[in-house]
Motif scaffolding. Sequence first.
Motif, mmCIF file in Angstrom:
data_model
loop_
_atom_site.group_PDB
_atom_site.id
_atom_site.type_symbol
_atom_site.label_atom_id
_atom_site.label_comp_id
_atom_site.label_asym_id
_atom_site.label_seq_id
_atom_site.Cartn_x
_atom_site.Cartn_y
_atom_site.Cartn_z
ATOM 1 N N HIS A 33 69.565 -116.683 45.138
ATOM 2 C CA HIS A 33 68.576 -116.882 44.070
ATOM 3 C C HIS A 33 69.238 -117.487 42.838
ATOM 4 O O HIS A 33 70.460 -117.605 42.767
ATOM 5 C CB HIS A 33 67.850 -115.571 43.741
ATOM 6 N N HIS A 35 69.785 -116.649 39.639
ATOM 7 C CA HIS A 35 70.525 -115.997 38.553
ATOM 8 C C HIS A 35 71.983 -116.464 38.538
ATOM 9 O O HIS A 35 72.588 -116.684 39.592
ATOM 10 C CB HIS A 35 70.459 -114.474 38.679
ATOM 11 N N HIS A 38 74.866 -115.328 40.836
ATOM 12 C CA HIS A 38 74.762 -115.629 42.272
ATOM 13 C C HIS A 38 74.793 -117.127 42.542
ATOM 14 O O HIS A 38 75.217 -117.563 43.614
ATOM 15 C CB HIS A 38 73.486 -115.010 42.849
ATOM 16 N N HIS A 89 62.844 -110.305 44.557
ATOM 17 C CA HIS A 89 63.587 -110.087 43.302
ATOM 18 C C HIS A 89 63.034 -110.970 42.188
ATOM 19 O O HIS A 89 62.602 -110.467 41.146
ATOM 20 C CB HIS A 89 65.061 -110.380 43.586
ATOM 21 N N ASP A 110 70.065 -109.955 45.420
ATOM 22 C CA ASP A 110 69.375 -108.906 44.674
ATOM 23 C C ASP A 110 67.985 -108.767 45.274
ATOM 24 O O ASP A 110 67.404 -109.749 45.705
ATOM 25 C CB ASP A 110 69.238 -109.298 43.198
ATOM 26 N N GLU A 327 71.927 -110.921 34.362
ATOM 27 C CA GLU A 327 70.702 -110.462 33.709
ATOM 28 C C GLU A 327 70.738 -108.981 33.340
ATOM 29 O O GLU A 327 70.445 -108.603 32.228
ATOM 30 C CB GLU A 327 69.466 -110.803 34.554
ATOM 31 N N GLU A 328 71.211 -108.148 34.298
ATOM 32 C CA GLU A 328 71.189 -106.712 34.016
ATOM 33 C C GLU A 328 72.156 -106.393 32.879
ATOM 34 O O GLU A 328 71.881 -105.570 32.028
ATOM 35 C CB GLU A 328 71.598 -105.915 35.255
HETATM 36 ZN ZN LIG Z 1 69.474 -111.501 40.216
#
Ligand SMILES: [Zn+2]
Length: 340
Positions: A33, A35, A38, A89, A110, A327-328
């Motif tokens: 994905h 983000h 990744h 996700h 994720d 992001e987290e």
């Molecule tokens: Zn992600």
Amino acid sequence: MKLITFTKKGIYCPQGKFYIDPWRPVEMAVITHGHADHARWGMKKYLCHHFTKPILYQRIGVDIECQSIGYNEVININGVKVSLHPAGHIIGSAQVKLEYKGYSSVISGDYKIQDDGLSTPFELVKCNEFVTESTFGLPIYNWLDIEELNKRLQNWVLRNKENGKTSVFIGYSLGKAQRIMKAVEGLGKIHVHYSIGKLNEAFENVGIRLPDYEIPDFKESTKYLQNEIVIVPPALLDSSIIRKIPEAATAICSGWMQVRGARRWRSADAGFPMSDHADWAGLLQAVKATEAEIVHVTHGQTEVFSKYLNEIGMKADVIETLYGEDEEEAEKEIIENPGP
Ligand SMILES: [Zn+2]
Ligand SMILES: [Zn+2]
């Protein structure tokens, strides 16, 4: 022979000669994905889902060599059958399934089990070997129903309107922002920060329908935003941009708010536990349902989660990766660090 190995550059398939979400430049990368932890810069070739392709162009560059396929489409790379399956996700996120001589490995990237109404819902894929994340792999994390969560966002916006306030949501630009837009659609005009607008456009170009929005010019007067809805990324909390918004009430949307939501965080007025990752029960449900003989736990609460899996009779280990720095983390940081 092992179908996947864990190397310094990332998760590698020796038979197929490609990597999955590598963190160092390689010849061939299958990307779960968009983000940034990744999908990284510097790969000779990229393979991803159709909906992730415009995000890679947007974030890495339009000159990359990128092939895209649909969910459940099988392609053959050096004898290995490769297919992508919905991870739920964010839009376009995929679990990568590899199959060779009857043995299969699934790399989840994720994922979340809940259907957010935007991402293609998570698909359970049975396999011999499963690579799972564990961002929220502690029993204290259990998400609200999406409907209930959205209702809370809506009620907050309505209350702000009654009080002449502007509803300012703080959420990560790829994933959260689009979910917030969807949740508050119809309650007023939605204005999104430029960085969110760019990603929205990328999705709209591949046919994803999003609620109507505008991109305000924060260099001009922003008086007209009063009473309406504004969405900005976490980096802008406490910034001059937010201070320019008239009568702003701010809300952070993040899974981390689940255990911290009762308190006031930094300068934010409200917190909503909105996550794009599976909660504890979701992780367990997914892992068990794969019926995998071996589970590798990558980023997040790796020690606790793999220990638990071993205690309930599954074989699990911890794999060191460079995921989870995006992001987290960005959200966690604004929630945990007290403001100036
Ligand atoms: Zn992600
Ligand atoms: Zn991640």
